[in-house]
Every structure is written in C-alpha cells, then in structure tokens.
Design an enzyme around this catalytic site. Sequence first.
Site, PDB file in Angstrom:
ATOM      1  N   ARG A  51       0.774  -1.167  -0.130  1.00  0.00           N
ATOM      2  CA  ARG A  51       0.106   0.073   0.125  1.00  0.00           C
ATOM      3  C   ARG A  51       0.841   1.291  -0.082  1.00  0.00           C
ATOM      4  O   ARG A  51       0.520   2.142  -0.889  1.00  0.00           O
ATOM      5  CB  ARG A  51      -0.912  -0.027   1.042  1.00  0.00           C
ATOM      6  CG  ARG A  51      -2.177  -0.665   0.749  1.00  0.00           C
ATOM      7  CD  ARG A  51      -2.855  -1.040   2.172  1.00  0.00           C
ATOM      8  NE  ARG A  51      -2.121  -1.481   3.135  1.00  0.00           N
ATOM      9  CZ  ARG A  51      -1.871  -0.774   4.224  1.00  0.00           C
ATOM     10  NH1 ARG A  51      -2.240   0.580   4.329  1.00  0.00           N
ATOM     11  NH2 ARG A  51      -1.131  -0.981   5.197  1.00  0.00           N
ATOM     12  N   THR A  52       2.003   1.266   0.928  1.00  0.00           N
ATOM     13  CA  THR A  52       2.685   2.360   0.956  1.00  0.00           C
ATOM     14  C   THR A  52       3.546   2.591  -0.354  1.00  0.00           C
ATOM     15  O   THR A  52       3.450   3.612  -0.850  1.00  0.00           O
ATOM     16  CB  THR A  52       3.660   2.462   2.045  1.00  0.00           C
ATOM     17  OG1 THR A  52       2.939   2.128   3.309  1.00  0.00           O
ATOM     18  CG2 THR A  52       4.589   3.642   2.156  1.00  0.00           C
ATOM     19  N   LYS A  80      22.470  -9.605  -1.535  1.00  0.00           N
ATOM     20  CA  LYS A  80      23.830  -9.943  -2.008  1.00  0.00           C
ATOM     21  C   LYS A  80      24.616  -9.223  -0.845  1.00  0.00           C
ATOM     22  O   LYS A  80      26.133  -9.138  -0.941  1.00  0.00           O
ATOM     23  CB  LYS A  80      24.275  -9.478  -3.332  1.00  0.00           C
ATOM     24  CG  LYS A  80      23.544 -10.287  -4.369  1.00  0.00           C
ATOM     25  CD  LYS A  80      24.158 -10.119  -5.779  1.00  0.00           C
ATOM     26  CE  LYS A  80      23.204 -10.320  -7.142  1.00  0.00           C
ATOM     27  NZ  LYS A  80      22.367  -9.272  -7.252  1.00  0.00           N
ATOM     28  N   ARG A 101      11.979   2.243   2.358  1.00  0.00           N
ATOM     29  CA  ARG A 101      11.198   1.396   3.367  1.00  0.00           C
ATOM     30  C   ARG A 101      12.251   0.173   3.917  1.00  0.00           C
ATOM     31  O   ARG A 101      12.868  -0.349   3.001  1.00  0.00           O
ATOM     32  CB  ARG A 101       9.939   0.465   2.928  1.00  0.00           C
ATOM     33  CG  ARG A 101       9.438  -0.244   3.743  1.00  0.00           C
ATOM     34  CD  ARG A 101       8.239   0.452   4.825  1.00  0.00           C
ATOM     35  NE  ARG A 101       7.474  -0.451   5.307  1.00  0.00           N
ATOM     36  CZ  ARG A 101       6.209  -0.087   5.806  1.00  0.00           C
ATOM     37  NH1 ARG A 101       5.966   1.323   5.479  1.00  0.00           N
ATOM     38  NH2 ARG A 101       5.392  -0.646   6.440  1.00  0.00           N
ATOM     39  N   HIS A 129       7.430   6.638  10.468  1.00  0.00           N
ATOM     40  CA  HIS A 129       6.718   6.352   9.298  1.00  0.00           C
ATOM     41  C   HIS A 129       6.129   7.745   8.931  1.00  0.00           C
ATOM     42  O   HIS A 129       4.851   7.980   8.808  1.00  0.00           O
ATOM     43  CB  HIS A 129       5.696   5.322   9.463  1.00  0.00           C
ATOM     44  CG  HIS A 129       5.130   4.981   8.011  1.00  0.00           C
ATOM     45  ND1 HIS A 129       5.470   5.449   6.818  1.00  0.00           N
ATOM     46  CD2 HIS A 129       4.131   4.109   7.832  1.00  0.00           C
ATOM     47  CE1 HIS A 129       4.608   4.763   6.023  1.00  0.00           C
ATOM     48  NE2 HIS A 129       3.735   4.024   6.518  1.00  0.00           N
TER      49      HIS A 129
END
Lengths: 302, 140
Positions: A51-52, A80, A101, A129
């Site tokens: 959603r974000t 990696k 994020r 957030h």
Amino acid sequence: MRHLLSPLDFSVEELSDLLDLANDIEKNPKKYAHVCDGKKLATLFYEPSTRTRLSFEAAMHNLGGNVIGFATADSSSASKGESVSDTIRIISCYADICAMRHPKEGAATVASLKSSIPVINAGDGGHQHPTQTLTDLLTIRSLKGRLDNITIGLCGDLKFGRTVHSLINALVRYENVKFVLISPPELRVPSYIREEVLKGFDFEEVTDLEHAIPKLDILYMTRVQKERFFNEDDYIRMKDCYILDKAKMRLAKDDMLVLHPLPRVNEISVEVDDDPRAAYFKQVQYGVYVRMALILRLLELA
Amino acid sequence: MLNVSGLKEGFVLDHIRAGKSMSIYHYLGLDKLDCQVAIIKNARSSKMGRKDIIKIECGIDVLDLDVLGYIDHNITINIIKDEKIVEKKTLKLPKKITNVIHCKNPRCITSIEQELPHVFVLTDEEKEIYRCMYCEEQYK
Ligand SMILES: [Zn+2]
C-alpha cells in the site's frame, strides 16, 4: 537539499504550507499533471509494503514522473550484502528522489547521509513512518478544517502502534488538542509518551471505547493484535471493547471522523463503512495528495 | 599540590574516579600511542577520598580529550609544559560521540551493517541523555 526522516522534520509553518499545497493538488490535479515530467522516483522497499509503495508510485505518476525500484529485499542487491550507503550512492545516479522502506530503525537516516538526492523515509522498522503522519494530518485538517481545538481518541494498540506515537508527537504542537487514549491496560502508550511528550497536555487514559466515544471529534482506530496478549482469554475478553460497530457509532457526535491507518482486520465492522463519518478510505486518497506535495517540495518544484 | 615534575609536555588527568583509570587508558587509545604513561591508582584525595591519576607525556595536540566529558566530566585536565601546569580544563558533555559507546538496539540498522560508525548525540544536557543518531534509542 532536504530529506523527510521524521514527522517532526517540518516546522508547524512548513507543514501548513505543505498541506496547503496538497489541498491545491486535490482541487486542481490537472495543474500538476506534468510538473515531474522526466523525473524519476526510486522506491527502495527492503520489506514489502504494497500500500505504501503504490501510494508513492501513484503520487509520482500523477505528477507526470516515472518510477523505478524494488519491492522486496530479495530482489535487490541487499540480498547480496550491499550496504544501504552503497545502494543510495548508486540510486542517486539513477533517480531524482527516493522513498525507502527498511525493516531496521535508522536505515533512511543512514541513506540520507550519503545521498545526493532527497530521501523520504517510507517506514524504518518500528521507528518512524512520517508520510503516514502527514496523511493523518492532511485528512484531519481537510475534513475538520483545523488541527487545533480538537478532542482526539486513539484506540487499540497504543503500546506498539508507531503511527499513534507519531501522531501524538505531531498534534501536541497545536493549541488545545485533547487526547483520549483508549486501550487495554496491557497496551497503554509507552511511559515516555506519557511522561515526556504528553507532559503538561490534556490527556486521559481509559479502557472503554463506548464511554469515551461521545466526546470525540476524531476517533483514530488501530488494530489490536492477538499476539500482543499474554493469553487467549484476555484477548477474547478485551477485543469486543475495541471493535467499532454501528451501535457505538450511534453514541458518537454527528461530525466525528473515524480514521484508521489500514489495513483493518475486524476492529471496524464493515457496517460502519457507509457511515458518512467513516474517513479511512478518504484518508488513503489524502495519502496520495500529501505524497505528491512532498515530492514537489523536496524536488523544489513547488 | 599535584606533582608534575619530570613531565616536559603532556597532560595530567586528575580526579578520575578510583578504579576508572584503566578504562580511560583504553578509551583514549593510549595503548596504541608510543608515549610515556603513568597510571596512579587509589591516590589519596581530600575531595574524593580515593582517586586515580593518569600522566601522559606527549604533544598536547596529539590527544582528543573531549570524549572524557562523556566518560566522567568530573575529571580535571591539566595541560603541562616544561614541568608546569599551563592550563586547567574542566570538561563538558560532548554534543556528539563516535565509536565510544555502541547501540544495543537489536532493531537498529547498526545491528546489521557492521561498518557504520556508532554515533550518539546529546539530546538532553540536564539529564545527560544520549541517543543513537540512527534509531534514537537512548543509551543506558
Ligand atoms: Zn541505534
């Protein structure tokens, strides 16, 4: 160059300007449809949050820009072992702005130190957030007309609910905001919120939503997760107190607004969705407007 | 009166809390410096009962002593030139400390990216609170 790492990075005045811009975008979307032509947003999602991410991508597309990025850590160089610092240096060559994020706290701050493009923190673990908080503020201000002189009830898991902590931090900057903290005793707000953030402000802690609801201008609902309880019995005993249904809505003011950061599970019954006071889907739309405004501000295009 | 004879140039760190001198020796990286260091443990002190003292013979621009403000700001720094005290410095809490204390928050980005410097910022001077610059967790 500026970044957005914490909801408090903007002063009250800057925030007011940003929300004004978001409201102008809401009213004149055409005016902004090509302001980001030729610009790229990188969405660097080390943990999935569909959603974000979609909200950011929709925002950039609405502005005429393009999007590149990854949606999980395993499809990126992070799997990696590449450091956040290296990744952001590389992304700085590809994109004009980025939204990150990450499951670890402070990751966006690390990125901002080495980045040559603006970094937006799209969530760093349980820490911050900020675009959720901007979304909440824009929703309240647009639908209520103000951020001061309100009584806001925050209901559900107030202990682990990061969005709740950020919102409280943001709202104490406005005049005459009263907080009603509605939660089971196990899930009260952490002591630092009570003793540092809310010290000297008008707040009360209650356990019953039904009793609290009549005085509220805003009701901010959050999910009460089963895993947070010590035992099943406590959960079953408590959970109904924190489910918003038609019966409880009957006790609320005619102009009270219901917000929720979504996704909801069952804490708001679907029967409430058609109530004009239910604002949680409008909130999603405001989330796109505020991200559009934010991208423009950080790119210094508006 | 502090005896500084025999010290051409350097520092005398006085009023160190008794027993703390060895950890300061390591914090300052004196083990890595090629200079003469004398550590006096449990010296009698009218102010403190017992105290530690460290004498370091080195150029006065060689050592960065600001970090001592974090470790123990009651320490007095005496700057010595030609066997005389030329300056007495008292310490303040440093605004920022790098790689002295480490973030213990298992959810912090520093827990998975080992090469990041551990930086702490003084957020409350009165209560002497330092927070990790990344995750903002308070150091305890
Ligand atoms: Zn940390």
